[in-house]
Design a protein around this motif. Structure first.
Motif, PDB file in Angstrom:
ATOM      1  N   ALA A  23       0.844  -1.188   0.000  1.00 36.55           N
ATOM      2  CA  ALA A  23       0.000   0.000   0.000  1.00 36.55           C
ATOM      3  C   ALA A  23       0.885   1.246   0.000  1.00 36.55           C
ATOM      4  CB  ALA A  23      -0.932   0.004   1.208  1.00 36.55           C
ATOM      5  N   TYR A  24       1.941   1.210   0.863  1.00 35.88           N
ATOM      6  CA  TYR A  24       2.830   2.359   0.996  1.00 35.88           C
ATOM      7  C   TYR A  24       4.242   1.903   1.347  1.00 35.88           C
ATOM      8  CZ  TYR A  24      -1.542   4.923   1.396  1.00 35.88           C
ATOM      9  OH  TYR A  24      -2.784   5.430   1.154  1.00 35.88           O
ATOM     10  N   SER A  25       5.202   2.749   0.986  1.00 34.84           N
ATOM     11  CA  SER A  25       6.580   2.629   1.442  1.00 34.84           C
ATOM     12  C   SER A  25       7.075   4.049   1.600  1.00 34.84           C
ATOM     13  CB  SER A  25       7.424   1.877   0.415  1.00 34.84           C
ATOM     14  OG  SER A  25       8.752   1.735   0.863  1.00 34.84           O
ATOM     15  N   SER A  26       7.906   4.302   2.584  1.00 35.68           N
ATOM     16  CA  SER A  26       8.387   5.671   2.794  1.00 35.68           C
ATOM     17  C   SER A  26       9.551   5.980   1.859  1.00 35.68           C
ATOM     18  CB  SER A  26       8.811   5.869   4.253  1.00 35.68           C
ATOM     19  OG  SER A  26      10.013   5.182   4.522  1.00 35.68           O
ATOM     20  N   VAL A  27       9.942   7.238   1.848  1.00 39.08           N
ATOM     21  CA  VAL A  27      11.133   7.649   1.115  1.00 39.08           C
ATOM     22  C   VAL A  27      12.152   8.052   2.168  1.00 39.08           C
ATOM     23  CG1 VAL A  27      12.139   9.254  -0.542  1.00 39.08           C
ATOM     24  CG2 VAL A  27       9.798   8.421  -0.866  1.00 39.08           C
ATOM     25  N   ASN A  28      13.256   7.358   2.204  1.00 34.48           N
ATOM     26  CA  ASN A  28      14.296   7.553   3.198  1.00 34.48           C
ATOM     27  C   ASN A  28      15.574   7.969   2.477  1.00 34.48           C
ATOM     28  OD1 ASN A  28      16.574   6.448   5.049  1.00 34.48           O
ATOM     29  ND2 ASN A  28      14.740   6.325   6.335  1.00 34.48           N
TER      30      ASN A  28
ATOM     31  N   ASP B 280      -4.477  -9.578   6.485  1.00 34.05           N
ATOM     32  CA  ASP B 280      -3.853  -8.926   7.637  1.00 34.05           C
ATOM     33  C   ASP B 280      -3.070  -7.689   7.192  1.00 34.05           C
ATOM     34  OD1 ASP B 280      -4.770 -10.875   9.378  1.00 34.05           O
ATOM     35  OD2 ASP B 280      -2.818 -11.869   9.609  1.00 34.05           O
ATOM     36  N   ALA B 281      -3.254  -6.590   7.913  1.00 33.27           N
ATOM     37  CA  ALA B 281      -2.482  -5.370   7.669  1.00 33.27           C
ATOM     38  C   ALA B 281      -1.176  -5.479   8.445  1.00 33.27           C
ATOM     39  CB  ALA B 281      -3.266  -4.147   8.112  1.00 33.27           C
ATOM     40  N   VAL B 282      -0.056  -5.307   7.734  1.00 29.29           N
ATOM     41  CA  VAL B 282       1.267  -5.466   8.340  1.00 29.29           C
ATOM     42  C   VAL B 282       2.215  -4.365   7.880  1.00 29.29           C
ATOM     43  CG1 VAL B 282       1.052  -7.984   8.536  1.00 29.29           C
ATOM     44  CG2 VAL B 282       2.088  -6.989   6.486  1.00 29.29           C
ATOM     45  N   LEU B 283       3.327  -4.261   8.598  1.00 25.01           N
ATOM     46  CA  LEU B 283       4.405  -3.391   8.144  1.00 25.01           C
ATOM     47  C   LEU B 283       5.738  -4.047   8.456  1.00 25.01           C
ATOM     48  CD1 LEU B 283       5.819  -1.375  10.629  1.00 25.01           C
ATOM     49  CD2 LEU B 283       3.401  -0.865  10.750  1.00 25.01           C
ATOM     50  N   VAL B 284       6.750  -3.645   7.687  1.00 27.62           N
ATOM     51  CA  VAL B 284       8.119  -4.138   7.860  1.00 27.62           C
ATOM     52  C   VAL B 284       9.035  -2.934   7.713  1.00 27.62           C
ATOM     53  CG1 VAL B 284       9.912  -5.704   7.009  1.00 27.62           C
ATOM     54  CG2 VAL B 284       7.497  -6.343   6.781  1.00 27.62           C
ATOM     55  N   THR B 285       9.956  -2.778   8.669  1.00 26.47           N
ATOM     56  CA  THR B 285      10.961  -1.720   8.574  1.00 26.47           C
ATOM     57  C   THR B 285      12.335  -2.353   8.741  1.00 26.47           C
ATOM     58  OG1 THR B 285      10.931  -1.231  10.944  1.00 26.47           O
ATOM     59  CG2 THR B 285       9.411   0.025   9.561  1.00 26.47           C
TER      60      THR B 285
ATOM     61  N   MET C 275       3.644   4.613   7.138  1.00 24.37           N
ATOM     62  CA  MET C 275       4.740   4.929   6.226  1.00 24.37           C
ATOM     63  C   MET C 275       5.004   6.430   6.138  1.00 24.37           C
ATOM     64  SD  MET C 275       6.304   2.228   5.235  1.00 24.37           S
ATOM     65  CE  MET C 275       6.058   1.576   6.893  1.00 24.37           C
ATOM     66  N   ILE C 276       4.074   7.263   6.603  1.00 20.56           N
ATOM     67  CA  ILE C 276       4.408   8.685   6.766  1.00 20.56           C
ATOM     68  C   ILE C 276       5.494   8.781   7.829  1.00 20.56           C
ATOM     69  CG2 ILE C 276       3.564  10.890   7.694  1.00 20.56           C
ATOM     70  CD1 ILE C 276       0.893  10.277   6.251  1.00 20.56           C
ATOM     71  N   LEU C 277       5.321   8.011   8.889  1.00 24.74           N
ATOM     72  CA  LEU C 277       6.359   7.934   9.921  1.00 24.74           C
ATOM     73  C   LEU C 277       7.545   7.129   9.414  1.00 24.74           C
ATOM     74  CD1 LEU C 277       4.070   7.302  12.989  1.00 24.74           C
ATOM     75  CD2 LEU C 277       5.310   9.409  12.446  1.00 24.74           C
ATOM     76  N   GLY C 278       7.277   5.987   8.819  1.00 20.51           N
ATOM     77  CA  GLY C 278       8.297   5.152   8.213  1.00 20.51           C
ATOM     78  C   GLY C 278       9.397   4.734   9.164  1.00 20.51           C
ATOM     79  N   THR C 279      10.485   4.280   8.595  1.00 15.41           N
ATOM     80  CA  THR C 279      11.630   3.822   9.383  1.00 15.41           C
ATOM     81  C   THR C 279      12.220   4.973  10.187  1.00 15.41           C
ATOM     82  OG1 THR C 279      12.057   2.081   7.791  1.00 15.41           O
ATOM     83  CG2 THR C 279      13.885   2.702   9.214  1.00 15.41           C
ATOM     84  N   ALA C 280      12.223   6.178   9.635  1.00 19.82           N
ATOM     85  CA  ALA C 280      12.763   7.334  10.363  1.00 19.82           C
ATOM     86  C   ALA C 280      11.934   7.607  11.623  1.00 19.82           C
ATOM     87  CB  ALA C 280      12.786   8.562   9.458  1.00 19.82           C
ATOM     88  N   GLY C 281      10.628   7.594  11.507  1.00 15.37           N
ATOM     89  CA  GLY C 281       9.769   7.823  12.668  1.00 15.37           C
ATOM     90  C   GLY C 281       9.891   6.720  13.697  1.00 15.37           C
ATOM     91  N   PHE C 282      10.013   5.491  13.221  1.00 17.41           N
ATOM     92  CA  PHE C 282      10.193   4.355  14.115  1.00 17.41           C
ATOM     93  C   PHE C 282      11.494   4.514  14.908  1.00 17.41           C
ATOM     94  CE2 PHE C 282      11.659  -0.138  14.672  1.00 17.41           C
ATOM     95  CZ  PHE C 282      10.693  -0.519  15.591  1.00 17.41           C
ATOM     96  N   THR C 283      12.548   4.936  14.227  1.00 17.40           N
ATOM     97  CA  THR C 283      13.841   5.142  14.876  1.00 17.40           C
ATOM     98  C   THR C 283      13.750   6.256  15.923  1.00 17.40           C
ATOM     99  OG1 THR C 283      14.958   4.414  12.874  1.00 17.40           O
ATOM    100  CG2 THR C 283      16.290   5.648  14.465  1.00 17.40           C
ATOM    101  N   ALA C 284      13.101   7.359  15.570  1.00 18.60           N
ATOM    102  CA  ALA C 284      12.929   8.464  16.523  1.00 18.60           C
ATOM    103  C   ALA C 284      12.085   8.019  17.719  1.00 18.60           C
ATOM    104  CB  ALA C 284      12.286   9.662  15.826  1.00 18.60           C
TER     105      ALA C 284
END
Length: 178
Positions: free
Chosen positions: A41-46, A87-92, A128-137
């Motif tokens: 559905a989405y992937s962030s831009v990092n 199932d709705a999932v995410l992977v970072t 994915m608006i938060l994405g890996t960067a938001g997860f890290t923060a």
């Protein structure tokens, strides 16, 4: 759900023809192995994605690979009992767009142990608006709280505050009262 025979992916190559990236027609068999298939559905831009796509940073460890260090979507196939279709999932992280195909594809295949159910109250888009960067923060704030840090202990400094992790850290820490 039936996975189409072919779909689009942003693939990065480095071979005799040189370093290049672009949209390619791929099949599920072209992707890295894994127990679950996610309809993206989405992937962030990092920043790492920009480095990987242009070849400026030596991010990718093998070629060709699909870019995108994270992905959010719905499971369309699973051989792991922990996940079922829909199932709705995410992977970072987890080596996506470094040693494994990433989220810049209509479908992503990943190891089940890397996927987490979408947290309650969060949409796929928001994740994915938060994405890996938001997860890290967010992990930085969690670690500070685990170490008994608190706004009452005084100000803090966020280095790299104009970058992805830094700018989200400023927002997350400010909302937490720092």
């Amino acid at each position: 759900m039936t996975i189409p025979a072919h779909f689009n992916a942003f693939r990065i190559r480095n071979d005799a023809a040189g370093y290049r990236s672009g949209i390619e027609d791929v099949s599920i068999d072209d992707l890295s192995p894994g127990e679950i298939v996610i309809q993206t559905a989405y992937s962030s831009v990092n920043y790492k994605d920009a480095l990987a796509g242009t070849g400026e940073g030596k991010i990718l460890r093998s070629f060709p690979l699909v870019g995108g260090i994270d992905v959010a979507g719905r499971v369309v196939a699973s051989s792991d009992l922990a996940f079922k279709e829909g199932d709705a999932v995410l992977v970072t992280g987890c080596g996506l767009s470094e040693t494994r195909d990433g989220g810049y594809s209509e479908y992503a295949r990943v190891e089940a142990r890397w996927a987490i159910p979408l947290p309650s109250g969060l949409s796929l888009r928001e994740s994915m608006i938060l994405g890996t960067a938001g997860f890290t923060a967010g992990l930085a704030l969690l670690r500070m709280q685990e170490n008994r840090q608190a706004p009452a202990l005084g100000p803090l400094a966020v280095t790299g505050a104009t970058g992805g992790v830094g700018s989200l850290a400023v927002d997350i820490f400010a909302r937490a009262g720092y």
